[in-house]
Design an enzyme around this catalytic site. Structure first.
Site, PDB file in Angstrom:
ATOM      1  N   THR A   1       0.959  -1.263   0.100  1.00 54.56           N
ATOM      2  CA  THR A   1       0.021  -0.159   0.105  1.00 54.56           C
ATOM      3  C   THR A   1       0.818   1.268   0.143  1.00 54.56           C
ATOM      4  OG1 THR A   1      -1.351  -1.186   1.138  1.00 54.56           O
ATOM      5  CG2 THR A   1      -1.689   1.252   1.349  1.00 54.56           C
TER       6      THR A   1
ATOM      7  N   GLY B   1     -17.289  -2.212  19.023  1.00 50.46           N
ATOM      8  CA  GLY B   1     -16.314  -3.115  19.720  1.00 50.46           C
ATOM      9  C   GLY B   1     -15.314  -1.838  20.284  1.00 50.46           C
TER      10      GLY B   1
ATOM     11  N   CYS C   1      -2.908  -2.810   8.840  1.00 50.31           N
ATOM     12  CA  CYS C   1      -3.375  -1.803   7.397  1.00 50.31           C
ATOM     13  C   CYS C   1      -4.142  -0.659   8.116  1.00 50.31           C
ATOM     14  CB  CYS C   1      -4.371  -2.492   6.561  1.00 50.31           C
ATOM     15  SG  CYS C   1      -3.498  -3.652   5.517  1.00 50.31           S
TER      16      CYS C   1
ATOM     17  N   GLY D   1      -7.527  -2.223  14.737  1.00 42.73           N
ATOM     18  CA  GLY D   1      -6.240  -2.402  14.970  1.00 42.73           C
ATOM     19  C   GLY D   1      -5.652  -2.950  13.622  1.00 42.73           C
TER      20      GLY D   1
ATOM     21  N   LYS E   1      -7.417   1.658  -3.172  1.00 47.44           N
ATOM     22  CA  LYS E   1      -6.874   0.933  -1.911  1.00 47.44           C
ATOM     23  C   LYS E   1      -7.147   1.780  -0.751  1.00 47.44           C
ATOM     24  CE  LYS E   1      -4.792  -1.542   1.171  1.00 47.44           C
ATOM     25  NZ  LYS E   1      -4.826  -3.076   1.362  1.00 47.44           N
TER      26      LYS E   1
ATOM     27  N   ARG F   1       0.298  -6.159  15.326  1.00 47.91           N
ATOM     28  CA  ARG F   1       0.417  -4.708  14.923  1.00 47.91           C
ATOM     29  C   ARG F   1      -0.727  -3.987  15.284  1.00 47.91           C
ATOM     30  NH1 ARG F   1       2.889  -5.799   9.058  1.00 47.91           N
ATOM     31  NH2 ARG F   1       1.741  -7.611   9.116  1.00 47.91           N
TER      32      ARG F   1
ATOM     33  N   LEU G   1     -20.304  -3.700  10.893  1.00 47.01           N
ATOM     34  CA  LEU G   1     -21.142  -2.887  11.656  1.00 47.01           C
ATOM     35  C   LEU G   1     -20.769  -3.653  13.268  1.00 47.01           C
ATOM     36  CD1 LEU G   1     -24.261  -2.062   9.474  1.00 47.01           C
ATOM     37  CD2 LEU G   1     -22.453  -0.404  10.400  1.00 47.01           C
TER      38      LEU G   1
HETATM   39  C1  UDX Z   1       2.312  -5.456   3.733  1.00 44.66           C
HETATM   40  C2  UDX Z   1       2.547  -4.593   2.729  1.00 44.66           C
HETATM   41  O1  UDX Z   1       3.368  -4.518   1.896  1.00 44.66           O
HETATM   42  C3  UDX Z   1       1.913  -3.127   3.047  1.00 44.66           C
HETATM   43  O2  UDX Z   1       2.206  -2.116   2.306  1.00 44.66           O
HETATM   44  C4  UDX Z   1       0.404  -3.293   3.485  1.00 44.66           C
HETATM   45  O3  UDX Z   1      -0.355  -2.197   3.605  1.00 44.66           O
HETATM   46  C5  UDX Z   1       0.221  -4.196   4.444  1.00 44.66           C
HETATM   47  O4  UDX Z   1       0.850  -5.287   4.310  1.00 44.66           O
HETATM   48  P1  UDX Z   1       3.303  -7.171   5.293  1.00 44.66           P
HETATM   49  O5  UDX Z   1       3.147  -8.199   4.342  1.00 44.66           O
HETATM   50  O6  UDX Z   1       2.007  -7.452   6.232  1.00 44.66           O
HETATM   51  O7  UDX Z   1       2.757  -5.403   4.337  1.00 44.66           O
HETATM   52  O8  UDX Z   1       4.411  -6.795   6.181  1.00 44.66           O
HETATM   53  P2  UDX Z   1       5.547  -7.864   6.708  1.00 44.66           P
HETATM   54  O9  UDX Z   1       4.798  -8.809   7.493  1.00 44.66           O
HETATM   55  O10 UDX Z   1       6.185  -6.511   7.621  1.00 44.66           O
HETATM   56  O11 UDX Z   1       6.307  -8.077   5.301  1.00 44.66           O
HETATM   57  C6  UDX Z   1       7.249  -7.287   4.863  1.00 44.66           C
HETATM   58  C7  UDX Z   1       8.657  -8.282   4.450  1.00 44.66           C
HETATM   59  O12 UDX Z   1       9.438  -7.586   3.610  1.00 44.66           O
HETATM   60  C8  UDX Z   1       9.356  -8.757   5.536  1.00 44.66           C
HETATM   61  O13 UDX Z   1       9.440 -10.143   5.721  1.00 44.66           O
HETATM   62  C9  UDX Z   1      10.869  -8.068   5.440  1.00 44.66           C
HETATM   63  O14 UDX Z   1      11.727  -8.760   5.903  1.00 44.66           O
HETATM   64  C10 UDX Z   1      10.714  -7.976   3.905  1.00 44.66           C
HETATM   65  N1  UDX Z   1      11.455  -6.787   3.397  1.00 44.66           N
HETATM   66  C11 UDX Z   1      11.466  -5.480   3.809  1.00 44.66           C
HETATM   67  C12 UDX Z   1      12.356  -6.987   2.162  1.00 44.66           C
HETATM   68  O15 UDX Z   1      12.305  -8.059   1.779  1.00 44.66           O
HETATM   69  N2  UDX Z   1      12.976  -6.151   1.726  1.00 44.66           N
HETATM   70  C13 UDX Z   1      13.170  -4.677   2.230  1.00 44.66           C
HETATM   71  O16 UDX Z   1      13.825  -3.935   1.865  1.00 44.66           O
HETATM   72  C14 UDX Z   1      12.123  -4.532   3.540  1.00 44.66           C
HETATM   73  C1  UDX Z   2      -8.060  -5.164   6.281  1.00 42.52           C
HETATM   74  C2  UDX Z   2      -9.068  -4.877   5.191  1.00 42.52           C
HETATM   75  O1  UDX Z   2     -10.218  -5.540   5.391  1.00 42.52           O
HETATM   76  C3  UDX Z   2      -8.321  -5.482   3.955  1.00 42.52           C
HETATM   77  O2  UDX Z   2      -9.482  -5.470   2.726  1.00 42.52           O
HETATM   78  C4  UDX Z   2      -6.894  -4.641   3.774  1.00 42.52           C
HETATM   79  O3  UDX Z   2      -6.216  -5.296   2.830  1.00 42.52           O
HETATM   80  C5  UDX Z   2      -6.290  -4.831   5.016  1.00 42.52           C
HETATM   81  O4  UDX Z   2      -6.719  -4.251   5.924  1.00 42.52           O
HETATM   82  P1  UDX Z   2      -7.429  -6.831   8.345  1.00 42.52           P
HETATM   83  O5  UDX Z   2      -6.831  -5.504   9.166  1.00 42.52           O
HETATM   84  O6  UDX Z   2      -6.449  -7.939   7.961  1.00 42.52           O
HETATM   85  O7  UDX Z   2      -7.836  -6.533   6.813  1.00 42.52           O
HETATM   86  O8  UDX Z   2      -8.766  -7.132   9.164  1.00 42.52           O
HETATM   87  P2  UDX Z   2     -10.397  -6.752   9.195  1.00 42.52           P
HETATM   88  O9  UDX Z   2     -11.020  -7.953   9.069  1.00 42.52           O
HETATM   89  O10 UDX Z   2     -10.481  -5.747   8.183  1.00 42.52           O
HETATM   90  O11 UDX Z   2     -10.333  -6.173  10.741  1.00 42.52           O
HETATM   91  C6  UDX Z   2      -9.542  -4.718  10.923  1.00 42.52           C
HETATM   92  C7  UDX Z   2     -10.060  -4.421  12.179  1.00 42.52           C
HETATM   93  O12 UDX Z   2     -11.421  -3.707  12.387  1.00 42.52           O
HETATM   94  C8  UDX Z   2      -9.964  -5.520  13.316  1.00 42.52           C
HETATM   95  O13 UDX Z   2      -9.412  -4.916  14.244  1.00 42.52           O
HETATM   96  C9  UDX Z   2     -11.209  -5.896  13.685  1.00 42.52           C
HETATM   97  O14 UDX Z   2     -11.405  -5.991  14.878  1.00 42.52           O
HETATM   98  C10 UDX Z   2     -11.997  -4.512  13.434  1.00 42.52           C
HETATM   99  N1  UDX Z   2     -13.500  -4.408  13.134  1.00 42.52           N
HETATM  100  C11 UDX Z   2     -13.845  -4.996  11.628  1.00 42.52           C
HETATM  101  C12 UDX Z   2     -14.539  -3.915  13.820  1.00 42.52           C
HETATM  102  O15 UDX Z   2     -13.975  -3.519  14.992  1.00 42.52           O
HETATM  103  N2  UDX Z   2     -15.860  -4.237  13.459  1.00 42.52           N
HETATM  104  C13 UDX Z   2     -16.089  -4.743  12.320  1.00 42.52           C
HETATM  105  O16 UDX Z   2     -17.169  -4.744  11.982  1.00 42.52           O
HETATM  106  C14 UDX Z   2     -14.839  -5.332  11.485  1.00 42.52           C
END
Ligand code: UDX
Ligand code: UDX
Length: 433
Positions: free
Chosen positions: A123, A253, A260, A257, A204, A327, A250
């Site tokens: 992202t 809670g 993203c 968190g 996004k 996270r 909806l």
């Molecule tokens: C992702 C996305 O890329 C982020 O932008 C999106 O919004 C959420 O999810 P995510 O896969 O959750 O990130 O991140 P993370 O689990 O921290 O993985 C990133 C990986 O990239 C790590 O394993 C890290 O070691 C690797 N990395 C980081 C590289 O290989 N090269 C780098 O220069 C930095």
């Molecule tokens: C989110 C987006 O859904 C996904 O499309 C994007 O690519 C990454 O971010 P994620 O963070 O993995 O995914 O989980 P999600 O199920 O969306 O929940 C996010 C947070 O919102 C959680 O903390 C969850 O507890 C909270 N949540 C979700 C609520 O409090 N109420 C709801 O009705 C739904």
């Protein structure tokens, strides 16, 4: 699969990179996942999966002949038709997304003498694709195409979301690069949205902002329900049946968190601010979410008075069920506040080991966490909590207060089990009983 098998290099073996790589391999493509962390790559080569995400391990082990892991850029890029960028983009102190890992990947790309497409999965702020395009051109990589293909996978259901998406969004500068990325998804059924790169980047951010807005909206309705005697669970059901509104996101809670929402809301807020626009609604969404986590502390005060030396059990640590991801988990804020108020905090989670939560004692079961406690808080709605014998938990507590931060349990049943039960936005039992 429909379409011919391609070679895909995925940079980043995190949640997004592993899901993307495993799913493309499952579709019949040859995938090399590259990460800078040697330990992580070696573990993956031994078949050990560094994240908890349902379905990923199965897909990796089912596709070992098509899916490999490396720390070497040259090895990853060798013969690649696509270079997916899936490295993290965490927030900086200013709230802007930190794109240093993205730039590292782009700058590490060697001279590529065949046609291939760099695809942004991470992202990124709107405008990043254009900057990457310029950087590729400056380096003479003019044959290398560029596309934005944002991920909409939620943790816990990421594999399912990838293979059965609501939509596949592909933004590109050149038509043929977008066509190639769409063809790579052959075998996945779902509507395709084709657009320019900036719009794909904004889709996004806007999708996440819309979802966060719904959560903060229902949380504010919940807070008004509490003040007026209505029940937000019934209210959500009642408004969700309106087809113009819909039932998802909806659930009231203790706030959102995860990896993203918190970072993407800050990134969009900063993106707007940097362009001279004050995004008022998004600011309110973020503020409501911050306050929502703290309301639990207020509820505990109402039941227990001062929290000094009170024992509070936190049930669930991950930011949501079916993931080990901590996270921006609300549990971190709650644990921090409780410790600061002098409470004795015990916690349980079925997946997260909690080693990093300094000052918090980790219990092996919900029952052990609650034993002798003054209050229990459900932080994450793990299904395991629905089968707990709450009457015996109530009997084992010093004061049987249960704050259900996710409205997981039935208030009447909990009261019958002897608990002073309080959910979020539901008719609360008064502290007097
Ligand atoms: C992702 C996305 O890329 C982020 O932008 C999106 O919004 C959420 O999810 P995510 O896969 O959750 O990130 O991140 P993370 O689990 O921290 O993985 C990133 C990986 O990239 C790590 O394993 C890290 O070691 C690797 N990395 C980081 C590289 O290989 N090269 C780098 O220069 C930095
Ligand atoms: C989110 C987006 O859904 C996904 O499309 C994007 O690519 C990454 O971010 P994620 O963070 O993995 O995914 O989980 P999600 O199920 O969306 O929940 C996010 C947070 O919102 C959680 O903390 C969850 O507890 C909270 N949540 C979700 C609520 O409090 N109420 C709801 O009705 C739904």
């Amino acid at each position: 699969m429909s379409g011919s098998p391609k070679r895909v290099a995925v940079f980043g073996a995190g949640y997004v990179g592993l899901v993307t790589g495993a799913c493309f391999a499952d579709l019949g493509h040859t995938v090399v996942i590259r990460d800078v962390l040697a330990d992580r790559v070696e573990a993956l080569q031994r078949g050990e999966i560094p994240i908890y995400e349902p379905g990923v391990a199965d897909r990796i082990s089912a596709n070992t002949e098509r899916l490999t892991f490396t720390t070497s850029v040259t090895e990853a890029i060798d013969g690649a038709d696509f270079v997916y960028v899936a490295v993290g983009t965490p927030p900086t102190y200013s709230g802007d997304a930190d794109l240093s890992a993205v730039w590292t990947v782009i700058d590490e790309l060697p001279a590529i003498d065949k046609a291939c497409v760099v695809v942004m999965k991470s992202t990124v702020p709107v405008g990043t694709g254009m900057k990457v395009r310029h950087r590729l051109d400056e380096r003479g990589l003019t044959r290398v195409g560029y596309a934005s293909n944002p991920e909409f996978t939620a943790e816990g259901t990421a594999v399912k979301d990838f293979l059965h998406p609501d939509r596949i969004v592909v933004g590109s500068f050149r038509e043929e690069d977008g066509d190639a990325v769409v063809a790579l998804h052959g075998g996945i059924d779902g509507p395709v949205v084709r657009c320019d790169v900036a719009s794909a980047e904004m889709i996004k951010l806007a999708a996440n902002a819309a979802l966060m807005t719904r959560i903060s909206f229902i949380n504010e309705i919940a807070n008004v329900c509490e003040a007026t005697g209505a029940d937000v669970v019934r209210v959500a059901e009642g408004i969700g049946l309106d087809r113009r509104i819909g039932p998802s996101f909806l659930r009231a809670g203790i706030g959102f968190g995860g990896s993203c929402f918190p970072k993407d809301s800050l990134a969009l807020k900063q993106l707007a601010a940097n362009s001279g626009y004050h995004f008022q609604l998004l600011n309110a969404v973020i503020e409501v979410n911050d306050l929502q986590k703290r309301r639990v502390i207020g509820k505990l005060h109402r039941h227990l008075g001062s929290l000094r030396d009170k024992r509070v059990a936190l049930l669930g640590l991950a930011f949501k069920p079916h993931t080990d991801d901590m996270r921006e988990a609300p549990s971190l804020v709650l644990a921090g506040r409780l410790l600061a108020e002098g409470a004795d905090v015990r916690a349980w989670d079925p997946i997260v080991d909690g080693r990093d939560l300094h000052g918090v004692e980790i219990a092996a079961s919900p029952e052990a966490a609650a034993d002798g406690a003054d209050a229990v808080v459900i932080v994450t709605e793990w299904p395991e909590l629905t089968t707990v014998d709450w009457a015996s938990v109530a009997a084992s507590m010093r004061t049987p207060v249960l704050i259900d931060g996710r409205n997981l349990l039935d208030p009447a049943l909990m009261q019958a089990a002897g608990l002073q039960y309080e959910g979020i936005g539901r008719a609360a039992e008064s502290p007097e009983g």
